[in-house]
Design a protein around this motif. Sequence first.
Motif, PDB file in Angstrom:
ATOM      1  N   PHE A 274       0.708  -1.372  -0.026  1.00 25.20           N
ATOM      2  CA  PHE A 274      -0.182   0.034  -0.140  1.00 25.20           C
ATOM      3  C   PHE A 274       0.895   1.515  -0.231  1.00 25.20           C
ATOM      4  O   PHE A 274       0.685   1.676   0.778  1.00 25.20           O
TER       5      PHE A 274
ATOM      6  N   PRO B  78      -7.205   3.018   1.396  1.00 21.58           N
ATOM      7  CA  PRO B  78      -7.693   2.681   0.257  1.00 21.58           C
ATOM      8  C   PRO B  78      -9.571   2.552   0.056  1.00 21.58           C
ATOM      9  O   PRO B  78     -10.284   2.421   1.945  1.00 21.58           O
ATOM     10  N   ALA B  79     -10.179   2.139  -0.660  1.00 20.92           N
ATOM     11  CA  ALA B  79     -11.440   2.054  -0.330  1.00 20.92           C
ATOM     12  C   ALA B  79     -12.427   0.911  -0.118  1.00 20.92           C
ATOM     13  O   ALA B  79     -11.048   0.127  -0.159  1.00 20.92           O
TER      14      ALA B  79
ATOM     15  N   ASP C  30     -13.948  -0.984  -0.448  1.00 24.29           N
ATOM     16  CA  ASP C  30     -14.406  -1.833  -1.694  1.00 24.29           C
ATOM     17  C   ASP C  30     -13.120  -2.601  -2.421  1.00 24.29           C
ATOM     18  O   ASP C  30     -13.557  -3.249  -2.700  1.00 24.29           O
ATOM     19  N   GLU C  31     -11.798  -1.194  -2.541  1.00 18.90           N
ATOM     20  CA  GLU C  31     -10.724  -2.392  -2.671  1.00 18.90           C
ATOM     21  C   GLU C  31     -10.976  -3.052  -1.887  1.00 18.90           C
ATOM     22  O   GLU C  31     -10.641  -4.199  -1.807  1.00 18.90           O
ATOM     23  N   LEU C  32     -10.371  -2.913  -0.887  1.00 19.47           N
ATOM     24  CA  LEU C  32     -10.126  -4.204   0.375  1.00 19.47           C
ATOM     25  C   LEU C  32     -11.075  -4.783   0.624  1.00 19.47           C
ATOM     26  O   LEU C  32     -10.756  -6.266   0.820  1.00 19.47           O
TER      27      LEU C  32
ATOM     28  N   LYS D  81     -11.862  -6.616  -1.558  1.00 19.98           N
ATOM     29  CA  LYS D  81     -11.508  -7.904  -3.093  1.00 19.98           C
ATOM     30  C   LYS D  81      -9.980  -8.486  -2.434  1.00 19.98           C
ATOM     31  O   LYS D  81      -9.680  -9.655  -3.158  1.00 19.98           O
ATOM     32  N   ARG D  82      -9.584  -8.458  -1.693  1.00 21.95           N
ATOM     33  CA  ARG D  82      -8.151  -8.426  -1.102  1.00 21.95           C
ATOM     34  C   ARG D  82      -8.034 -10.141  -0.354  1.00 21.95           C
ATOM     35  O   ARG D  82      -9.290 -10.328   0.078  1.00 21.95           O
TER      36      ARG D  82
ATOM     37  N   ARG E  37     -12.705 -14.789   1.187  1.00 21.47           N
ATOM     38  CA  ARG E  37     -11.454 -14.166   1.146  1.00 21.47           C
ATOM     39  C   ARG E  37     -10.757 -13.952   2.995  1.00 21.47           C
ATOM     40  O   ARG E  37      -9.688 -13.272   2.668  1.00 21.47           O
TER      41      ARG E  37
ATOM     42  N   HIS F  57     -13.538   7.149   2.671  1.00 24.11           N
ATOM     43  CA  HIS F  57     -14.125   6.221   2.302  1.00 24.11           C
ATOM     44  C   HIS F  57     -13.985   5.471   3.933  1.00 24.11           C
ATOM     45  O   HIS F  57     -12.922   4.729   4.593  1.00 24.11           O
TER      46      HIS F  57
END
Length: 322
Positions: free
Chosen positions: A178, A184-185, A187-189, A191-192, A218, A311
């Motif tokens: 990072f 980070p937003a 919705d991005e987190l 996905k991780r 996840r 965010h």
Amino acid sequence: MPNAAKILAWDDFRLIKAIAEAKALPAAAALVGLNHSTVFRRLGQIEDGLGLKLFERHRSGYVPTPAGEEMAQLAERLDGDITAFTRKLDGQEIKPAGELRVTTNDTLLVDLLTPVFAAFLVQCPEIRLDILLGNQALNLSKRDADVAIRATDTPPDTLVGRRAARIAWALYGRAGDFPESDFPAMDELLKRNWVSLGDQFSGFKVVRYLKEHVAAERVIYKVNSVLGLSEAVEAGIGIGFLPCFIADTKPGLTRLSEPENGLAADLWLLTHPDLRHSPRVRLFLDFIAAEIGKARPLIEGARPIAPRGDHLLPEPRDATTR
């Protein structure tokens, strides 16, 4: 029938209690610090002196007869009375000296308390510390420990103490993953890959939070230790929530959120009411409270961090005790 008052001593009661608890002579011998043959011989002497059988010998072990059960129960009450008496004597100590048993968990010990304990021993060389690690609540009434240092929002009603700080938790990732300074937003987190404490910690607020907000597939790594959780995030296995006092001291980690209020827990210094005026306990609690007070900004997650704008992580649905 023999006169029981002339043949029974406290050690006899302790022996019968140990056999009743262990249900086997070798294990009972370990409890009372004797060898197996001595326990066998003394049990025979006690039974012969009373003219009663105190145990039946079965395949499953030694099972107390009604007389043996009553003797074991009396020994339990006597043990409790003796323990209560020694607590009161400890509460009347004249000088701060002797052994102090402290229970806490490995997370607090490794990342917060060990330097504090070291400083205390330098200041109070007549006191010896016996540190007992574990997350389970020890029985301070039975002198399993003199002081408990615990992260909880509901300290036991049977203990007294003080709230030393509020332990903050925030979301962290490996710093190299990072590079941007902004958070980070969400919705991005989502996905991780994520890491979490194991299912045996389902009562912890942070575990409930992840189950509510992060898809199960996840969460690729679970571990039954906060220290292990921190190592996993630092190794890049996934992102995860960590106590700020651990993660903010690691250059390899970076915050991905501000501390989440719903995940925080109070840090308590606790003791038994009979020991609260003991010089060594009082001195220890005062010293630890003062040292933790110096570290409160770190413990409570107060440090300048980049604003995260819109965010926001979703608010926890359940802010009850972890």
